[in-house]
Design a protein around this motif. Structure first.
Motif, PDB file in Angstrom:
ATOM      1  N   CYS A 126      48.222  -2.411  79.297  1.00 31.12           N
ATOM      2  CA  CYS A 126      47.918  -1.402  78.291  1.00 31.12           C
ATOM      3  C   CYS A 126      47.139  -0.233  78.894  1.00 31.12           C
ATOM      4  O   CYS A 126      46.350  -0.419  79.816  1.00 31.12           O
ATOM      5  CB  CYS A 126      47.082  -1.998  77.160  1.00 31.12           C
ATOM      6  SG  CYS A 126      47.815  -3.438  76.358  1.00 31.12           S
ATOM      7  N   LEU A 147      49.168   2.532  84.389  1.00 32.29           N
ATOM      8  CA  LEU A 147      50.136   1.756  83.618  1.00 32.29           C
ATOM      9  C   LEU A 147      50.760   0.620  84.417  1.00 32.29           C
ATOM     10  O   LEU A 147      50.884  -0.505  83.923  1.00 32.29           O
ATOM     11  CB  LEU A 147      51.230   2.689  83.086  1.00 32.29           C
ATOM     12  CG  LEU A 147      52.306   2.067  82.213  1.00 32.29           C
ATOM     13  CD1 LEU A 147      51.697   1.503  80.936  1.00 32.29           C
ATOM     14  CD2 LEU A 147      53.370   3.103  81.866  1.00 32.29           C
ATOM     15  N   ASN A 148      51.144   0.894  85.643  1.00 37.81           N
ATOM     16  CA  ASN A 148      51.833  -0.105  86.457  1.00 37.81           C
ATOM     17  C   ASN A 148      50.917  -0.780  87.476  1.00 37.81           C
ATOM     18  O   ASN A 148      51.377  -1.411  88.417  1.00 37.81           O
ATOM     19  CB  ASN A 148      53.016   0.553  87.183  1.00 37.81           C
ATOM     20  CG  ASN A 148      54.031   1.122  86.215  1.00 37.81           C
ATOM     21  OD1 ASN A 148      54.405   0.464  85.248  1.00 37.81           O
ATOM     22  ND2 ASN A 148      54.478   2.350  86.452  1.00 37.81           N
ATOM     23  N   GLY A 190      48.847   2.496  74.174  1.00 39.68           N
ATOM     24  CA  GLY A 190      50.229   2.040  74.311  1.00 39.68           C
ATOM     25  C   GLY A 190      50.545   1.529  75.697  1.00 39.68           C
ATOM     26  O   GLY A 190      49.647   1.261  76.503  1.00 39.68           O
ATOM     27  N   GLU A 191      51.848   1.428  75.975  1.00 34.09           N
ATOM     28  CA  GLU A 191      52.311   0.898  77.256  1.00 34.09           C
ATOM     29  C   GLU A 191      53.412   1.775  77.849  1.00 34.09           C
ATOM     30  O   GLU A 191      54.307   1.283  78.522  1.00 34.09           O
ATOM     31  CB  GLU A 191      52.837  -0.531  77.067  1.00 34.09           C
ATOM     32  CG  GLU A 191      51.811  -1.512  76.518  1.00 34.09           C
ATOM     33  CD  GLU A 191      52.370  -2.914  76.334  1.00 34.09           C
ATOM     34  OE1 GLU A 191      53.508  -3.162  76.790  1.00 34.09           O
ATOM     35  OE2 GLU A 191      51.674  -3.749  75.736  1.00 34.09           O
ATOM     36  N   THR A 192      53.333   3.085  77.590  1.00 35.28           N
ATOM     37  CA  THR A 192      54.373   4.005  78.053  1.00 35.28           C
ATOM     38  C   THR A 192      53.757   5.224  78.726  1.00 35.28           C
ATOM     39  O   THR A 192      52.552   5.462  78.655  1.00 35.28           O
ATOM     40  CB  THR A 192      55.233   4.492  76.864  1.00 35.28           C
ATOM     41  OG1 THR A 192      54.399   5.274  75.981  1.00 35.28           O
ATOM     42  CG2 THR A 192      55.830   3.322  76.095  1.00 35.28           C
ATOM     43  N   GLU A 193      54.614   6.022  79.363  1.00 36.94           N
ATOM     44  CA  GLU A 193      54.168   7.269  79.974  1.00 36.94           C
ATOM     45  C   GLU A 193      53.647   8.228  78.905  1.00 36.94           C
ATOM     46  O   GLU A 193      52.694   8.981  79.141  1.00 36.94           O
ATOM     47  CB  GLU A 193      55.316   7.922  80.749  1.00 36.94           C
ATOM     48  CG  GLU A 193      55.761   7.152  81.979  1.00 36.94           C
ATOM     49  CD  GLU A 193      54.679   7.086  83.048  1.00 36.94           C
ATOM     50  OE1 GLU A 193      53.851   8.017  83.107  1.00 36.94           O
ATOM     51  OE2 GLU A 193      54.672   6.114  83.822  1.00 36.94           O
ATOM     52  N   GLU A 194      54.263   8.220  77.730  1.00 42.52           N
ATOM     53  CA  GLU A 194      53.798   9.063  76.632  1.00 42.52           C
ATOM     54  C   GLU A 194      52.389   8.666  76.211  1.00 42.52           C
ATOM     55  O   GLU A 194      51.573   9.513  75.832  1.00 42.52           O
ATOM     56  CB  GLU A 194      54.753   8.972  75.435  1.00 42.52           C
ATOM     57  CG  GLU A 194      56.049   9.726  75.620  1.00 42.52           C
ATOM     58  CD  GLU A 194      55.826  11.216  75.815  1.00 42.52           C
ATOM     59  OE1 GLU A 194      55.054  11.815  75.053  1.00 42.52           O
ATOM     60  OE2 GLU A 194      56.413  11.784  76.763  1.00 42.52           O
TER      61      GLU A 194
END
Length: 222
Positions: A126, A147-148, A190-194
């Motif tokens: 997250c 994120l990664n 969240g869990e995204t690039e956005e």
């Protein structure tokens, strides 16, 4: 003053003069801060309302005024697209981050206990914000955007390591020195690039909201 005169004034003053507001917003782009968005967002809201009034009486406009009206509507649409492209928007004069107001995001903070012993494993995928509290006072707001590479787990565990990976700046040293006192909350975005984009905007918003003293110790984000 007749209806036509009033309408003419709106067309001349609002439709012709307001674009500098749009231009300023477009130039600032991703650097837009919450206060600037709120202030200019209200101006844009008023601008939108006046355009609607002009459009409602468009049958009384000259061909030239109708062309100007369409031009200003396109500029307004372009402005909205630019704001949305950086992850924020303005609705009724209020700044929204990924569709939520600052108060809606504020309600999503969740406590994870003392920083020194908090279980960070559930949050390794997250991204979002974290805030440190000492004696109930918010002293620091930071972001976890790897994120990664471990998300919150990576970012917060850095403060607990024996190495100085998170202590290259004064605030990092201060946090490490107060591990026994710090209670931490996180705000999962969240869990995204956005989500990373939204997190960066929210970081500025919440630093402005809380004015935490440890954030003032260094200007670089890390």
């Amino acid at each position: 003053m007749g209806i036509w005169d009033k309408l003419g004034k709106v067309a001349a003053v609002v439709v012709d003069k307001a674009p500098e507001v749009l231009g300023k917003m477009a130039v600032e782009g991703a650097k837009m801060q919450r206060n600037a968005l709120e202030k200019q967002g209200k101006q844009i809201r008023d601008y939108e309302e006046k355009i609607k009034k002009v459009e409602a009486n468009s049958h009384k406009l000259s061909l030239e005024q109708k062309m100007k009206l369409q031009e200003k509507k396109k500029e307004l649409e372009s402005y909205n697209q630019k704001v949305n492209s950086v992850g924020a928007s303005v609705k009724n004069g209020e700044v929204l981050y990924d569709g939520k107001s600052i108060n809606e995001w504020k309600a999503k903070w969740q406590g994870i206990g003392y920083l020194k012993s908090a279980n960070l494993t559930p949050y390794n995928k997250c991204v979002g914000l974290y805030r440190h509290r000492v004696n109930g006072n918010i002293v620091y707001v930071g972001r976890a955007i790897e994120l990664n590479n471990g998300g919150f787990r990576k970012r917060l565990s850095d403060y607990r390591r024996e190495s100085d990976s998170a202590r290259k700046h004064e605030s990092g040293k201060t946090i490490n020195d107060h591990l026994d006192e710090i209670v931490t909350d996180i705000l999962i975005v969240g869990e995204t690039e956005e989500a990373i984009k939204t997190t960066k905007l929210l970081e500025n918003a919440f630093i402005g909201e809380y004015n935490p003293i440890w954030n003032k110790q260094n200007k670089k984000r890390y």
